[in-house]
Design an enzyme around this catalytic site. Sequence first.
Site, PDB file in Angstrom:
ATOM      1  CD  GLU A 125       0.770   9.250  -2.984  1.00  0.00           C
ATOM      2  OE1 GLU A 125       0.853   8.013  -2.970  1.00  0.00           O
ATOM      3  OE2 GLU A 125      -0.079   9.855  -3.670  1.00  0.00           O
ATOM      4  CB  THR A 156      -4.405   2.091   2.182  1.00  0.00           C
ATOM      5  OG1 THR A 156      -3.897   2.671   0.978  1.00  0.00           O
ATOM      6  CG2 THR A 156      -4.372   0.566   2.073  1.00  0.00           C
ATOM      7  NE  ARG A 186      -1.863   4.833  -3.530  1.00  0.00           N
ATOM      8  CZ  ARG A 186      -2.527   4.569  -2.399  1.00  0.00           C
ATOM      9  NH1 ARG A 186      -3.113   3.405  -2.208  1.00  0.00           N
ATOM     10  NH2 ARG A 186      -2.619   5.499  -1.465  1.00  0.00           N
ATOM     11  CG  ASP A 205      -9.282   9.662   4.204  1.00  0.00           C
ATOM     12  OD1 ASP A 205      -8.290  10.299   4.603  1.00  0.00           O
ATOM     13  OD2 ASP A 205      -9.272   8.976   3.154  1.00  0.00           O
ATOM     14  CD  GLN A 237      -1.819  14.827  -2.402  1.00  0.00           C
ATOM     15  OE1 GLN A 237      -2.981  14.564  -2.128  1.00  0.00           O
ATOM     16  NE2 GLN A 237      -0.914  13.893  -2.590  1.00  0.00           N
TER      17      GLN A 237
END
Length: 384
Positions: A49, A54, A191, A219, A223
Amino acid sequence: MGLLCSKNHPYNEADAEENAQAAEIERRIEQERKAEKHIQKLLLLGAGESGKSTIFKQIKLLFQTGFDEEELKSYISVIHANIYQTIKILYDGSKEFAQNEADSSKYVLSSENEVIGEKLSEIGSRLDCPCLNRELAQEIETLWKDSAIQETYARGNELQVPDCTQYFMENLQRLSDANYIPSKEDVLYARVRTTGVVEIQFSPVGENKKSGEVYRLFDVGGQRNERRKWIHLFEGVTAVIFCAAISEYDQTLFEDEQKNRMVETKELFDWVLKQPCFEKTSFMLFLNKFDIFEKKVLKVPLNVCEWLKDYQPVSTGKQETEHAYEFVKKKFEELYFQSSAPDRVDRVFKIYRTTALDQKLVKKTFKLVDESLRRRNLFEAGLL
């Protein structure tokens, strides 16, 4: 004799052709090897997050061809699932607050909206959510506008409510249209948890590779259970771009609701800095989600986070926002120098204020990153 020569002739031609093909393959391999040497490897790291994905999507939009219609359409189910899952989190949260809070009455829904909430919560728990239609969108909108849900949303930091909530709730009619095709902005807000590794090759200066450096950006999932996949990517990295969501100082992890997100980010950054293979690697720290941070910090003091407990507000409004930002920036700077061995302190380290959803700002930031890395290359080559 002549007969013997004529019999061998076709074999000589075949051999020559085979040799020519082998030489061409070798030439191409050598060409690719040389081209590969000039590609700079960038690693995009950060906790879940943090906005990494993005940023990754922005790079695709800014420096590649963007998303074609089929790719845009592939996000329809993702966006619809985001909406159902979000309204479920809010409805379930309101029920929890209504049962456990002293001022429980403000979290109690009307009986009509309770029925709608039960229906939507069930849909939000499914693995395959239905396509959003006008009728369901109207029910979601009705529930969203209920004062109990709005009170619950105000405490979203306690419930893992995603940042995209307000954007999607304000666009329900458009998103539920039968002919809906997601816009670029919709895709940026969508998301999807990154699992595994995705990569993209680009040049911040443009398509003409001669006009600037060529980068390959990786990327990876942020988590905790995804981080074991990072290690094999650590070799030969030109720069680490580390994303830290500075707005999340009052939130807990999705995977561990006892752990503050900012503390997790601090510990992760510390761990990455100490990796032996990053001895000469440049570090670009993106202090991300500034747009959310500047609104939140005026309502929620920074010192609710254990790592930032010594923060003292000095003013109000924009001046206070800047003061708070500079405090967080200084904490990361101190962490960088504390966690860097003496022989590593001269590696390139830059901090950028970012909002991953702001395309102009991301473009400007990557131009600055490109400039910093090109200067370092020139310096190492003895040209500066």
